[in-house]
Design an enzyme around this catalytic site. Structure first.
Site, PDB file in Angstrom:
ATOM      1  CE  LYS A 115      -4.557   0.431   0.547  1.00  0.00           C
ATOM      2  NZ  LYS A 115      -5.844   0.014   0.058  1.00  0.00           N
TER       3      LYS A 115
HETATM    4  P1  NAD Z   1     -12.488   7.563  -2.682  1.00  0.00           P
HETATM    5  O1  NAD Z   1     -11.888   8.912  -2.325  1.00  0.00           O
HETATM    6  O2  NAD Z   1     -13.152   7.543  -3.758  1.00  0.00           O
HETATM    7  O3  NAD Z   1     -13.839   7.880  -1.312  1.00  0.00           O
HETATM    8  C1  NAD Z   1     -13.954   8.055   0.027  1.00  0.00           C
HETATM    9  C2  NAD Z   1     -14.850   7.980   0.494  1.00  0.00           C
HETATM   10  O4  NAD Z   1     -14.839   8.310   1.864  1.00  0.00           O
HETATM   11  C3  NAD Z   1     -15.938   9.664   0.065  1.00  0.00           C
HETATM   12  O5  NAD Z   1     -17.213   9.583   0.419  1.00  0.00           O
HETATM   13  C4  NAD Z   1     -15.197  10.947   1.184  1.00  0.00           C
HETATM   14  O6  NAD Z   1     -16.411  11.519   1.483  1.00  0.00           O
HETATM   15  C5  NAD Z   1     -15.594   9.523   2.387  1.00  0.00           C
HETATM   16  N1  NAD Z   1     -14.709  10.267   3.649  1.00  0.00           N
HETATM   17  C6  NAD Z   1     -13.562  10.489   3.321  1.00  0.00           C
HETATM   18  N2  NAD Z   1     -13.296  11.206   4.765  1.00  0.00           N
HETATM   19  C7  NAD Z   1     -14.529  10.854   5.578  1.00  0.00           C
HETATM   20  C8  NAD Z   1     -14.617  10.536   6.542  1.00  0.00           C
HETATM   21  N3  NAD Z   1     -13.555  11.545   7.787  1.00  0.00           N
HETATM   22  N4  NAD Z   1     -15.509  11.010   7.294  1.00  0.00           N
HETATM   23  C9  NAD Z   1     -16.881  10.205   7.108  1.00  0.00           C
HETATM   24  N5  NAD Z   1     -16.154  10.116   5.326  1.00  0.00           N
HETATM   25  C10 NAD Z   1     -15.160  10.270   4.886  1.00  0.00           C
HETATM   26  O7  NAD Z   1     -12.084   5.744  -2.610  1.00  0.00           O
HETATM   27  P2  NAD Z   1     -12.604   4.540  -2.429  1.00  0.00           P
HETATM   28  O8  NAD Z   1     -11.268   4.199  -3.544  1.00  0.00           O
HETATM   29  O9  NAD Z   1     -14.213   5.075  -2.074  1.00  0.00           O
HETATM   30  O10 NAD Z   1     -12.408   3.937  -1.035  1.00  0.00           O
HETATM   31  C11 NAD Z   1     -13.619   4.491   0.298  1.00  0.00           C
HETATM   32  C12 NAD Z   1     -12.601   2.474   1.019  1.00  0.00           C
HETATM   33  O11 NAD Z   1     -13.040   1.603   0.381  1.00  0.00           O
HETATM   34  C13 NAD Z   1     -11.696   2.788   1.972  1.00  0.00           C
HETATM   35  O12 NAD Z   1     -11.350   2.004   2.852  1.00  0.00           O
HETATM   36  C14 NAD Z   1     -10.131   2.351   1.069  1.00  0.00           C
HETATM   37  O13 NAD Z   1      -8.916   1.382   1.219  1.00  0.00           O
HETATM   38  C15 NAD Z   1     -11.152   0.854   0.484  1.00  0.00           C
HETATM   39  N6  NAD Z   1     -11.720  -0.256  -0.697  1.00  0.00           N
HETATM   40  C16 NAD Z   1     -10.989   0.703  -1.994  1.00  0.00           C
HETATM   41  C17 NAD Z   1     -11.271   0.469  -2.836  1.00  0.00           C
HETATM   42  C18 NAD Z   1     -10.981   0.534  -4.716  1.00  0.00           C
HETATM   43  O14 NAD Z   1     -10.977  -0.483  -6.030  1.00  0.00           O
HETATM   44  N7  NAD Z   1     -10.940   1.858  -4.529  1.00  0.00           N
HETATM   45  C19 NAD Z   1     -10.643  -1.012  -3.004  1.00  0.00           C
HETATM   46  C20 NAD Z   1     -10.652  -2.080  -1.790  1.00  0.00           C
HETATM   47  C21 NAD Z   1     -10.811  -0.971  -0.911  1.00  0.00           C
END
Ligand code: NAD
Length: 429
Positions: A115
């Site tokens: 990561k």
């Molecule tokens: P993103 O940046 O697209 O979206 C993040 C979201 O979290 C946004 O809606 C933001 O407003 C919200 N957020 C940020 N800080 C916050 C807070 N303090 N309180 C409430 N909401 C908050 O990110 P993503 O890619 O959707 O990732 C979200 C989660 O999913 C993370 O834990 C990431 O590690 C996990 N994840 C992502 C992927 C991927 O393919 N993108 C894959 C596996 C896991």
């Protein structure tokens, strides 16, 4: 060393990393690998930290700190996302890197775990500044990433555009005669620049496949059910749109701008348009603004945390009003929060399982790039569905046989696979 003393020895000062180690140790106690395998897996193989200057739009320079943590590569090249967020720390990235190792092993994706991240207030920077940060960070990582060595992907605060900038920078730093082969140095690229069909929605799609398996097992109907979401980014918004097409109703959402609630239902497409223009869910006219605790206590069948880690603590878990928590985010539940959920009979599909769709389709993208192929969406969805279903049932079979929770079971299936490779290969020299 007993497991108790061992987990104490690994305490890192990071709540998230310590939580991960405590969860891992429960699985270790079931699988009982040799002591040296426990020791190897307790810390990442490599921790790369770079401090780098970037010119801001006003002509002044700012120094940023970036991380790439390579946890383990016994199962294949290092693989994992890049996060741009102001809370990025070494401890956070270490935990996220380790989670990737076990996620890939659980899903039988032939990758290891890594990561990366940059500590940055993402929303305070222009696209031009983000591009310069991305390119300079990629340059400074140098040969620590590579198409057969360590392959980044999007995470919080990064997207397909950031991946394309990383790829382009890497290509320009390396052998010109072999440029095409460098495309798979990152996954999660745009379709035009070598990405895969279905990657954008993959994690959300995987979340829904996991829910479908749970629903089949529990005689639950998704059609007519209700759900709430923390995070309306890549993972949350795609999960919401797929679930709503299956007849489920979104009733509450929380993100970094606030919380909104409407028990009559929130229109996912209109909320997406609002987020695109306003930057978040706060003020969405089709719902009422509410407090964060009102959001967490919303009555719904399924709660999907899809934002950041350590969000569901004991206080939150004690007010939640749902049957199932599906961890779209990595590490959203604290140890205390999990215990309260177990005590209250709230089921959980843990992160390793629930959000694995992203890395599975990243793997498909990497294979397509390697073979110069472009698979159709239907094929990608079918392959993803197969791998999610297989892993889900392996997790459940272990949980039933060993009478443990799903998280311990998911880690245990992954640890068993990694352990057998260490047993066969031995430790060099
Ligand atoms: P993103 O940046 O697209 O979206 C993040 C979201 O979290 C946004 O809606 C933001 O407003 C919200 N957020 C940020 N800080 C916050 C807070 N303090 N309180 C409430 N909401 C908050 O990110 P993503 O890619 O959707 O990732 C979200 C989660 O999913 C993370 O834990 C990431 O590690 C996990 N994840 C992502 C992927 C991927 O393919 N993108 C894959 C596996 C896991």
């Amino acid at each position: 060393m007993s497991s108790q003393t061992q987990s104490e020895a690994f305490e890192s000062g990071s709540d998230f990393f310590d939580t991960h180690i405590a969860q891992l140790n429960r699985a270790m106690d079931k699988v009982k690998p040799p002591e040296h395998v426990r020791l190897i897996l307790a810390e990442p193989k490599n921790e790369i930290i770079v401090n780098f200057p970037v010119m801001m739009d006003n002509g002044k320079y700012k120094l940023f700190t970036g991380y790439r943590i390579q946890h383990n590569n016994i199962m294949g090249p290092y693989k994992g996302g890049i996060r741009f967020h102001h809370d990025v720390t070494l401890g956070e990235v270490k935990a996220l890197a380790a989670i990737m190792t076990y996620k890939c092993a659980l899903l039988e994706v032939p990758f290891g775990g890594a990561k990366g991240g940059v500590t940055i207030y993402r929303h305070q920077h222009s696209d031009a500044e983000i591009q310069r940060v991305t390119r300079r960070f990629t340059h400074d990582l140098g040969n620590n990433i590579g198409p057969d060595y360590d392959i980044p992907a999007p995470d919080v605060g990064t997207n397909s555009q950031v991946m394309v900038w990383m790829m382009d920078t890497f290509m320009n730093m390396h052998n010109q005669s072999d440029k095409n082969a460098q495309r798979r140095v990152v996954t999660g690229k745009s379709l035009a620049s070598g990405g895969s069909r279905g990657r954008e929605k993959a994690t959300g799609q995987g979340v829904v496949y996991a829910i479908q398996e749970w629903a089949d097992e529990n005689g639950f109907r998704i059609d007519g059910s209700t759900f709430a979401l923390q995070g309306f980014g890549n993972v949350g918004s795609h999960a919401a749109s797929i679930l709503s097409k299956l007849g489920a109703t979104l009733v509450a959402v929380n993100d970094h701008t606030g919380s909104v609630k409407n028990m009559e239902g929130i229109n996912v497409r209109k909320l997406s348009e609002h987020c695109r223009s306003e930057g978040g869910v706060a003020g969405y006219p089709g719902a009422e603004d509410c407090s964060k605790m009102e959001f967490w206590s919303s009555e719904c069948d399924i709660m999907i945390p899809a934002a950041l880690e350590l969000q569901i603590d004991a206080e939150v878990a004690s007010v939640m009003n749902c049957k199932l928590v599906v961890e779209g985010a990595n590490g959203p539940t604290t140890l205390d929060g999990e215990q309260v959920m177990i005590d209250r009979g709230i089921d959980c599909i843990p992160d390793l399982m629930a959000n694995a769709g992203g890395v599975v389709v990243s793997y498909f993208e990497w294979v397509q790039n390697k073979r110069s192929e472009a698979w159709q969406l239907q094929e990608i969805d079918e392959r993803l569905h197969f791998m999610m279903r297989r892993a889900y049932h392996e997790m459940r079979a272990f949980a039933r046989e060993h009478e443990c929770d799903n998280r311990t079971a998911a880690y245990a299936v992954a640890v068993s696979r990694i352990n057998s490779v260490y047993n066969e290969r031995g430790i060099f020299p």
